[in-house]
Motif scaffolding. Structure first.
Motif, PDB file in Angstrom:
ATOM      1  N   ASN A 237      -1.478   6.735  -5.359  1.00 37.33           N
ATOM      2  CA  ASN A 237      -2.452   7.327  -6.281  1.00 37.33           C
ATOM      3  C   ASN A 237      -3.889   7.023  -5.881  1.00 37.33           C
ATOM      4  N   HIS A 238      -4.058   6.090  -4.973  1.00 36.12           N
ATOM      5  CA  HIS A 238      -5.402   5.667  -4.586  1.00 36.12           C
ATOM      6  C   HIS A 238      -5.776   6.027  -3.144  1.00 36.12           C
ATOM      7  N   PHE A 239      -4.769   6.271  -2.315  1.00 36.55           N
ATOM      8  CA  PHE A 239      -5.048   6.552  -0.909  1.00 36.55           C
ATOM      9  C   PHE A 239      -4.243   7.759  -0.443  1.00 36.55           C
ATOM     10  N   LYS A 240      -4.820   8.506   0.480  1.00 33.12           N
ATOM     11  CA  LYS A 240      -4.156   9.651   1.079  1.00 33.12           C
ATOM     12  C   LYS A 240      -3.753   9.301   2.504  1.00 33.12           C
ATOM     13  N   ALA A 241      -2.507   9.585   2.848  1.00 31.80           N
ATOM     14  CA  ALA A 241      -2.031   9.282   4.195  1.00 31.80           C
ATOM     15  C   ALA A 241      -2.721  10.171   5.217  1.00 31.80           C
ATOM     16  N   PRO A 242      -3.062   9.633   6.378  1.00 31.33           N
ATOM     17  CA  PRO A 242      -3.657  10.468   7.429  1.00 31.33           C
ATOM     18  C   PRO A 242      -2.631  11.437   7.980  1.00 31.33           C
ATOM     19  N   GLY A 243      -3.083  12.610   8.363  1.00 37.83           N
ATOM     20  CA  GLY A 243      -2.188  13.584   8.977  1.00 37.83           C
ATOM     21  C   GLY A 243      -1.873  13.209  10.408  1.00 37.83           C
ATOM     22  N   PRO A 244      -1.027  14.007  11.061  1.00 39.42           N
ATOM     23  CA  PRO A 244      -0.690  13.715  12.461  1.00 39.42           C
ATOM     24  C   PRO A 244      -1.932  13.715  13.335  1.00 39.42           C
ATOM     25  N   SER A 245      -1.961  12.810  14.280  1.00 37.02           N
ATOM     26  CA  SER A 245      -3.074  12.776  15.222  1.00 37.02           C
ATOM     27  C   SER A 245      -3.020  14.005  16.105  1.00 37.02           C
ATOM     28  N   PRO A 246      -4.134  14.693  16.303  1.00 38.53           N
ATOM     29  CA  PRO A 246      -4.112  15.927  17.100  1.00 38.53           C
ATOM     30  C   PRO A 246      -3.666  15.724  18.530  1.00 38.53           C
TER      31      PRO A 246
ATOM     32  N   ALA B 211      -0.334   2.745   5.695  1.00 32.25           N
ATOM     33  CA  ALA B 211       0.292   1.693   4.887  1.00 32.25           C
ATOM     34  C   ALA B 211      -0.305   1.653   3.491  1.00 32.25           C
ATOM     35  N   LEU B 212      -1.611   1.802   3.384  1.00 28.45           N
ATOM     36  CA  LEU B 212      -2.250   1.808   2.065  1.00 28.45           C
ATOM     37  C   LEU B 212      -1.741   2.973   1.216  1.00 28.45           C
ATOM     38  N   ALA B 213      -1.589   4.134   1.848  1.00 29.31           N
ATOM     39  CA  ALA B 213      -1.097   5.302   1.114  1.00 29.31           C
ATOM     40  C   ALA B 213       0.352   5.122   0.689  1.00 29.31           C
ATOM     41  N   ALA B 214       1.139   4.458   1.515  1.00 26.63           N
ATOM     42  CA  ALA B 214       2.541   4.227   1.164  1.00 26.63           C
ATOM     43  C   ALA B 214       2.664   3.256  -0.010  1.00 26.63           C
ATOM     44  N   LEU B 215       1.814   2.255  -0.042  1.00 26.85           N
ATOM     45  CA  LEU B 215       1.865   1.265  -1.115  1.00 26.85           C
ATOM     46  C   LEU B 215       1.196   1.758  -2.396  1.00 26.85           C
ATOM     47  N   PHE B 216       0.077   2.457  -2.240  1.00 28.92           N
ATOM     48  CA  PHE B 216      -0.726   2.871  -3.398  1.00 28.92           C
ATOM     49  C   PHE B 216      -1.050   4.365  -3.306  1.00 28.92           C
TER      50      PHE B 216
ATOM     51  N   ALA C 148      -5.769 -10.097  -5.035  1.00 28.87           N
ATOM     52  CA  ALA C 148      -6.499  -9.745  -6.254  1.00 28.87           C
ATOM     53  C   ALA C 148      -6.787  -8.243  -6.304  1.00 28.87           C
ATOM     54  N   LEU C 149      -7.178  -7.666  -5.165  1.00 31.51           N
ATOM     55  CA  LEU C 149      -7.434  -6.231  -5.121  1.00 31.51           C
ATOM     56  C   LEU C 149      -6.142  -5.441  -5.307  1.00 31.51           C
ATOM     57  N   CYS C 150      -5.068  -5.907  -4.699  1.00 27.39           N
ATOM     58  CA  CYS C 150      -3.774  -5.242  -4.892  1.00 27.39           C
ATOM     59  C   CYS C 150      -3.346  -5.293  -6.348  1.00 27.39           C
ATOM     60  N   ARG C 151      -3.586  -6.409  -7.015  1.00 26.72           N
ATOM     61  CA  ARG C 151      -3.243  -6.519  -8.441  1.00 26.72           C
ATOM     62  C   ARG C 151      -4.030  -5.515  -9.271  1.00 26.72           C
ATOM     63  N   ASP C 152      -5.303  -5.346  -8.921  1.00 32.54           N
ATOM     64  CA  ASP C 152      -6.113  -4.360  -9.653  1.00 32.54           C
ATOM     65  C   ASP C 152      -5.515  -2.963  -9.525  1.00 32.54           C
ATOM     66  N   LEU C 153      -5.058  -2.608  -8.329  1.00 33.78           N
ATOM     67  CA  LEU C 153      -4.493  -1.275  -8.124  1.00 33.78           C
ATOM     68  C   LEU C 153      -3.135  -1.135  -8.800  1.00 33.78           C
ATOM     69  N   VAL C 154      -2.320  -2.183  -8.725  1.00 28.86           N
ATOM     70  CA  VAL C 154      -1.017  -2.163  -9.391  1.00 28.86           C
ATOM     71  C   VAL C 154      -1.198  -1.972 -10.893  1.00 28.86           C
ATOM     72  N   THR C 155      -2.153  -2.675 -11.462  1.00 26.85           N
ATOM     73  CA  THR C 155      -2.417  -2.568 -12.897  1.00 26.85           C
ATOM     74  C   THR C 155      -2.933  -1.177 -13.263  1.00 26.85           C
ATOM     75  N   ALA C 156      -3.804  -0.633 -12.420  1.00 30.22           N
ATOM     76  CA  ALA C 156      -4.416   0.662 -12.725  1.00 30.22           C
ATOM     77  C   ALA C 156      -3.397   1.791 -12.770  1.00 30.22           C
ATOM     78  N   SER C 157      -2.386   1.735 -11.899  1.00 33.38           N
ATOM     79  CA  SER C 157      -1.419   2.838 -11.840  1.00 33.38           C
ATOM     80  C   SER C 157       0.016   2.417 -12.109  1.00 33.38           C
ATOM     81  N   ALA C 158       0.206   1.206 -12.568  1.00 38.58           N
ATOM     82  CA  ALA C 158       1.554   0.702 -12.889  1.00 38.58           C
ATOM     83  C   ALA C 158       2.521   0.894 -11.721  1.00 38.58           C
ATOM     84  N   TYR C 159       2.050   0.584 -10.509  1.00 39.91           N
ATOM     85  CA  TYR C 159       2.937   0.676  -9.345  1.00 39.91           C
ATOM     86  C   TYR C 159       4.069  -0.340  -9.487  1.00 39.91           C
ATOM     87  N   PRO C 160       5.298   0.048  -9.159  1.00 41.13           N
ATOM     88  CA  PRO C 160       6.433  -0.875  -9.296  1.00 41.13           C
ATOM     89  C   PRO C 160       6.589  -1.779  -8.077  1.00 41.13           C
TER      90      PRO C 160
END
Length: 235
Positions: A212-221, A205-210, A150-162
């Protein structure tokens, strides 16, 4: 800690403890034995020794090993459910924050202790041959997957993710399971990355899927300080 149980406070449980307290004591002892000895080697005698009780008391509350193990699995499933639902509620109404909180709840310190993860994996190895265990978890699993979808559907709808929202939810759930396996397999190693590496994997994974809603973490120091077999967990 005022409302904590005697076990949580580290105090011994009275031999006249209420029925629900005694049953919880035995379930927690079962989790500890499962983590240490595995499923097939666990005996009622082991659980009795772990709980500091007699075999007779264990048999009074659970008339078979199967009933005790089934109660243990229900306890684990309900505790897990309460953890991720509480995380979602605390995150507020935003679906992205709720989804992130839900997924990261897998690595809540109380929910992902080495003992609990080892107990979960012990049960996972038995579900095919013991349909009772699968039946116990079916409703819990369906509820969680439905909430994630349900949460994934909300995000898909919000940004028209394919992408397919249901498939995205299943992907995230499978990732969480795999990360649990990895945490158990590397438990006790100082350089395994642990729960923090798992959280970074979920955020990636969240950033890869969505995106527009999540930022991928940078390399671990400290990623380059890890063994090669572990570096993928932090990148």
């Amino acid at each position: 800690m005022e409302n904590a149980s005697p076990e949580e406070r580290g105090a011994p449980v009275s031999r006249r403890a209420p029925r629900d307290v005694r049953r919880l004591q035995l379930v927690e002892a079962t989790i500890a034995v499962l983590a240490r000895r595995g499923f097939s080697a666990l005996t009622i005698a082991d659980v009795a020794r772990q709980a500091g009780l007699s075999l007779g008391i264990v048999n009074f509350y659970f008339d078979s090993k199967e009933r005790l193990l089934a109660e243990c699995l229900r306890h684990l499933a309900e505790a897990y459910r309460q953890t991720w639902m509480a995380a979602m509620a605390a995150a507020g109404p935003d679906p992205a924050q709720r989804l992130e909180a839900m997924m990261l709840a897998d690595f809540d310190p109380a929910a992902s202790t080495p003992e609990r993860l080892a107990a979960w994996i012990a049960f996972w190895g038995e579900t095919q041959g013991r349909p009772t265990y699968d039946e116990i978890c079916a409703a819990f699993d369906a509820e969680r997957l439905a909430a994630a979808a349900a949460l994934c559907r909300d995000l898909v709808t919000a940004s028209a993710y394919p992408i397919d929202a249901g498939l995205a939810a299943r992907t995230l759930e499978a990732l969480g399971d795999g990360l649990w396996y990895g945490m158990v397999n590397t438990a006790g190693k100082a350089q395994d990355g642990g729960a923090e590496a798992a959280r970074r994997s979920v955020r990636l994974a969240l950033a890869a899927l969505f995106p527009n809603h999540f930022k991928a973490p940078g390399p671990s120091p400290d990623a380059d300080q890890l063994p090669l077999s572990q570096r993928s967990k932090t990148r």
